[in-house]
Write a protein that holds these residues in place. Sequence first.
Motif, PDB file in Angstrom:
ATOM      1  N   LYS A 125      -7.582  -0.324   3.631  1.00 30.07           N
ATOM      2  CA  LYS A 125      -7.867  -0.402   2.202  1.00 30.07           C
ATOM      3  C   LYS A 125      -9.316   0.001   1.950  1.00 30.07           C
ATOM      4  CE  LYS A 125      -4.718  -4.313   1.460  1.00 30.07           C
ATOM      5  NZ  LYS A 125      -4.668  -5.730   1.029  1.00 30.07           N
ATOM      6  N   PRO A 126      -9.632   0.553   0.776  1.00 30.40           N
ATOM      7  CA  PRO A 126      -8.693   0.957  -0.279  1.00 30.40           C
ATOM      8  C   PRO A 126      -7.862   2.153   0.158  1.00 30.40           C
ATOM      9  CG  PRO A 126     -10.906   1.692  -0.826  1.00 30.40           C
ATOM     10  CD  PRO A 126     -11.035   0.835   0.409  1.00 30.40           C
ATOM     11  N   ILE A 127      -6.579   2.136  -0.188  1.00 33.83           N
ATOM     12  CA  ILE A 127      -5.638   3.146   0.266  1.00 33.83           C
ATOM     13  C   ILE A 127      -5.562   4.274  -0.762  1.00 33.83           C
ATOM     14  CG2 ILE A 127      -3.235   3.583   0.928  1.00 33.83           C
ATOM     15  CD1 ILE A 127      -3.042   0.563   1.563  1.00 33.83           C
ATOM     16  N   THR A 128      -5.820   5.483  -0.313  1.00 34.34           N
ATOM     17  CA  THR A 128      -5.698   6.619  -1.223  1.00 34.34           C
ATOM     18  C   THR A 128      -4.219   6.963  -1.402  1.00 34.34           C
ATOM     19  OG1 THR A 128      -5.781   8.298   0.530  1.00 34.34           O
ATOM     20  CG2 THR A 128      -7.883   7.539  -0.370  1.00 34.34           C
ATOM     21  N   MET A 129      -3.903   7.583  -2.523  1.00 38.77           N
ATOM     22  CA  MET A 129      -2.509   7.914  -2.809  1.00 38.77           C
ATOM     23  C   MET A 129      -1.960   8.894  -1.779  1.00 38.77           C
ATOM     24  SD  MET A 129      -0.735   9.326  -6.303  1.00 38.77           S
ATOM     25  CE  MET A 129      -1.288  11.015  -6.095  1.00 38.77           C
ATOM     26  N   GLN A 130      -2.766   9.865  -1.363  1.00 38.65           N
ATOM     27  CA  GLN A 130      -2.300  10.857  -0.404  1.00 38.65           C
ATOM     28  C   GLN A 130      -1.936  10.214   0.923  1.00 38.65           C
ATOM     29  OE1 GLN A 130      -5.688  13.654  -0.932  1.00 38.65           O
ATOM     30  NE2 GLN A 130      -4.132  15.236  -1.100  1.00 38.65           N
ATOM     31  N   LYS A 131      -2.802   9.305   1.415  1.00 41.04           N
ATOM     32  CA  LYS A 131      -2.519   8.648   2.693  1.00 41.04           C
ATOM     33  C   LYS A 131      -1.295   7.749   2.578  1.00 41.04           C
ATOM     34  CE  LYS A 131      -7.092   8.681   4.834  1.00 41.04           C
ATOM     35  NZ  LYS A 131      -8.173   7.850   5.404  1.00 41.04           N
ATOM     36  N   LEU A 132      -1.171   7.066   1.435  1.00 44.28           N
ATOM     37  CA  LEU A 132      -0.021   6.190   1.226  1.00 44.28           C
ATOM     38  C   LEU A 132       1.270   6.990   1.269  1.00 44.28           C
ATOM     39  CD1 LEU A 132       1.355   3.509   0.353  1.00 44.28           C
ATOM     40  CD2 LEU A 132       0.947   4.237  -2.014  1.00 44.28           C
ATOM     41  N   LEU A 133       1.356   8.049   0.476  1.00 39.68           N
ATOM     42  CA  LEU A 133       2.583   8.829   0.389  1.00 39.68           C
ATOM     43  C   LEU A 133       2.897   9.517   1.714  1.00 39.68           C
ATOM     44  CD1 LEU A 133       2.275  10.378  -3.183  1.00 39.68           C
ATOM     45  CD2 LEU A 133       3.503   8.325  -2.456  1.00 39.68           C
ATOM     46  N   LYS A 134       1.869   9.953   2.432  1.00 44.40           N
ATOM     47  CA  LYS A 134       2.087  10.591   3.736  1.00 44.40           C
ATOM     48  C   LYS A 134       2.652   9.586   4.719  1.00 44.40           C
ATOM     49  CE  LYS A 134       1.546  14.139   6.550  1.00 44.40           C
ATOM     50  NZ  LYS A 134       2.234  15.429   6.343  1.00 44.40           N
ATOM     51  N   ALA A 135       2.080   8.376   4.755  1.00 53.33           N
ATOM     52  CA  ALA A 135       2.560   7.348   5.673  1.00 53.33           C
ATOM     53  C   ALA A 135       3.982   6.922   5.337  1.00 53.33           C
ATOM     54  CB  ALA A 135       1.617   6.143   5.639  1.00 53.33           C
ATOM     55  N   VAL A 136       4.262   6.765   4.044  1.00 55.83           N
ATOM     56  CA  VAL A 136       5.608   6.369   3.614  1.00 55.83           C
ATOM     57  C   VAL A 136       6.614   7.460   3.974  1.00 55.83           C
ATOM     58  CG1 VAL A 136       7.059   5.970   1.589  1.00 55.83           C
ATOM     59  CG2 VAL A 136       4.857   4.815   1.791  1.00 55.83           C
TER      60      VAL A 136
END
Length: 231
Positions: free
Chosen positions: A103-114
């Motif tokens: 954290k803080p989690i960027t949107m790009q990293k979140l969506l890539k990990a998901v």
Amino acid sequence: MANILVVDDELGIRDLLSEILNDEGHSVDVAENATQARLARNESGYDLVLLDIWMPDTDGVSLLKEWSMTGLLTMPVIMMSGHATIDTAVEATRIGAFSFLEKPITMQKLLKAVEQGLQRNVPAPAAAAPVAAPGKVVPTFTPTGYSAPVVASVAIAAAAADAAPNAHQGFDLDRPLREARDGFEKAYFEFHLAREGGSMTRVAEKTGLERTHLYRKLRQLGVDLTRNKKN
């Protein structure tokens, strides 16, 4: 569309992650502690879980271990934390976590990990962490899951190994990690804004962010949105 469970004791983080994942077409349930997460897991079969490490009742690593021992770890679990050490992240991956996000989690990293997690139906047992020689850093996670201390160590080591006078690209590496990262992100967005003549639409396309999240990020970083506007 996937069924995703977000487990975090911070309301703002639960709301933000839910908003982003809902925008991507996923069905999202939330839990603010391990007790609620247990109930949700018992009632539903999730395709993926985003699990905070530090929570007030039972920490995320203990809950992950509990699911693993009781046969409930049938879905990829992405651990999240802003305070975890490398040892904690390594322990989580050994138990069976798919990856780790700082954290803080960027949107790009979140969506890539998901996206990567959903491509893997059942997490395979994590291999033993490689042993590093003294003074060397061994990355132990997926590309989206490197912990910030590992990334920082690799970046600093690379800069130190480069004898060129401008190896640090003008960034002050002696600052705290979050300040250095904010400085880089601000320069990154200012570069794209200047190159695209201040067009938020083109910058959003270039950076892979939705306009709403892009505006929010730019305001957070203090980027001047009027400086690069074309007359």
